[in-house]
Design a protein around this motif. Structure first.
Motif, short mmCIF file in Angstrom:
data_model
loop_
_atom_site.label_atom_id
_atom_site.label_comp_id
_atom_site.label_asym_id
_atom_site.label_seq_id
_atom_site.Cartn_x
_atom_site.Cartn_y
_atom_site.Cartn_z
N GLU A 11 -0.16 7.49 -28.73
CA GLU A 11 -1.15 6.66 -28.05
C GLU A 11 -1.72 7.46 -26.91
O GLU A 11 -1.00 8.17 -26.21
CB GLU A 11 -0.49 5.40 -27.47
CG GLU A 11 -0.46 4.25 -28.40
CD GLU A 11 0.04 2.98 -27.72
OE1 GLU A 11 -0.36 2.72 -26.57
OE2 GLU A 11 0.81 2.28 -28.35
N ASN A 12 -3.01 7.36 -26.72
CA ASN A 12 -3.65 7.97 -25.57
C ASN A 12 -3.71 6.93 -24.45
O ASN A 12 -3.73 5.73 -24.72
CB ASN A 12 -5.06 8.44 -25.94
CG ASN A 12 -5.03 9.49 -27.03
OD1 ASN A 12 -4.15 10.33 -27.07
ND2 ASN A 12 -5.98 9.42 -27.94
N SER A 35 -6.89 4.14 -27.68
CA SER A 35 -6.96 4.97 -28.88
C SER A 35 -5.62 5.64 -29.14
O SER A 35 -4.76 5.70 -28.27
CB SER A 35 -8.06 6.02 -28.75
OG SER A 35 -7.77 6.91 -27.71
N GLY A 37 -3.25 7.75 -32.70
CA GLY A 37 -3.25 8.21 -34.08
C GLY A 37 -1.84 8.39 -34.58
O GLY A 37 -0.88 8.26 -33.84
N MET A 42 -6.50 7.70 -37.32
CA MET A 42 -6.73 7.51 -35.89
C MET A 42 -7.30 6.12 -35.71
O MET A 42 -7.94 5.57 -36.61
CB MET A 42 -7.73 8.54 -35.37
CG MET A 42 -7.27 9.95 -35.49
SD MET A 42 -8.45 11.24 -34.97
CE MET A 42 -9.88 10.43 -34.41
N TYR A 43 -7.08 5.55 -34.53
CA TYR A 43 -7.65 4.24 -34.25
C TYR A 43 -8.27 4.21 -32.86
O TYR A 43 -7.89 4.97 -31.97
CB TYR A 43 -6.60 3.13 -34.38
CG TYR A 43 -5.57 3.15 -33.26
CD1 TYR A 43 -5.80 2.47 -32.06
CD2 TYR A 43 -4.39 3.85 -33.39
CE1 TYR A 43 -4.88 2.50 -31.04
CE2 TYR A 43 -3.46 3.89 -32.38
CZ TYR A 43 -3.71 3.21 -31.19
OH TYR A 43 -2.80 3.24 -30.17
N THR A 44 -9.23 3.33 -32.70
CA THR A 44 -9.83 3.04 -31.40
C THR A 44 -9.96 1.53 -31.31
O THR A 44 -10.37 0.88 -32.28
CB THR A 44 -11.24 3.68 -31.27
OG1 THR A 44 -11.12 5.09 -31.49
CG2 THR A 44 -11.85 3.43 -29.91
N GLU A 56 -10.84 2.14 -37.35
CA GLU A 56 -9.81 3.00 -37.94
C GLU A 56 -10.49 4.09 -38.75
O GLU A 56 -11.45 3.82 -39.47
CB GLU A 56 -8.88 2.19 -38.85
CG GLU A 56 -8.01 1.23 -38.10
CD GLU A 56 -7.02 0.52 -39.01
OE1 GLU A 56 -7.14 0.63 -40.25
OE2 GLU A 56 -6.12 -0.13 -38.47
N THR A 59 -7.65 10.44 -41.64
CA THR A 59 -7.70 11.88 -41.43
C THR A 59 -7.11 12.63 -42.62
O THR A 59 -6.94 13.83 -42.58
CB THR A 59 -6.94 12.28 -40.15
OG1 THR A 59 -5.60 11.80 -40.24
CG2 THR A 59 -7.61 11.71 -38.92
#
Length: 119
Positions: A11-12, A35, A37, A42-44, A56, A59
């Motif tokens: 997680e960012n 966001s 991944g 990856m998700y936002t 979503e 990748t």
């Protein structure tokens, strides 16, 4: 015989930004952008006025990766990505590195169309 596979997710930190729900007057609103991944994607998540919009992206592909957009994880639909110029709000195909653009996602078969820009 047992096989062990490790999957890692990350997680960012949440970031403040501006979000735009594309419809009608298109007025930007403050939002929180989450966001991260993990295994294959990856998700936002855009948090706008107590509502969430999930994006979503796969990748695990070579060329055209799949994108999904929905107001919750149970109602995700195929989506496409595009850029809007921040001043003119017109679609930009290839943004210049010095230009300010919105990152936008629109459902292919649906009405959801959202954009965001980090501060």
């Amino acid at each position: 015989m047992f096989v062990s596979i490790s999957a890692f997710a990350h997680e960012n930190p949440d970031r403040k930004g501006q979000c735009l729900i594309v419809s009608g007057k298109n007025s930007p609103q403050p939002c929180v952008i989450s966001s991260g991944g993990g295994a294959g994607g990856m998700y936002t998540i855009l948090n706008i006025n107590k509502k969430q919009y999930h994006i979503e992206e796969s990748t695990m592909c070579e060329d055209d990766c799949g994108i999904s957009l929905g107001s919750d994880l149970n109602h995700m639909k195929d989506a496409s990505h595009y850029y809007l110029d921040a001043k003119t709000k017109k679609i930009v195909k290839e943004p210049k590195p010095s230009s300010t653009v919105w990152n936008c996602y629109k459902q292919v078969r649906g009405n959801l169309n959202v954009c965001y820009a980090l501060r």
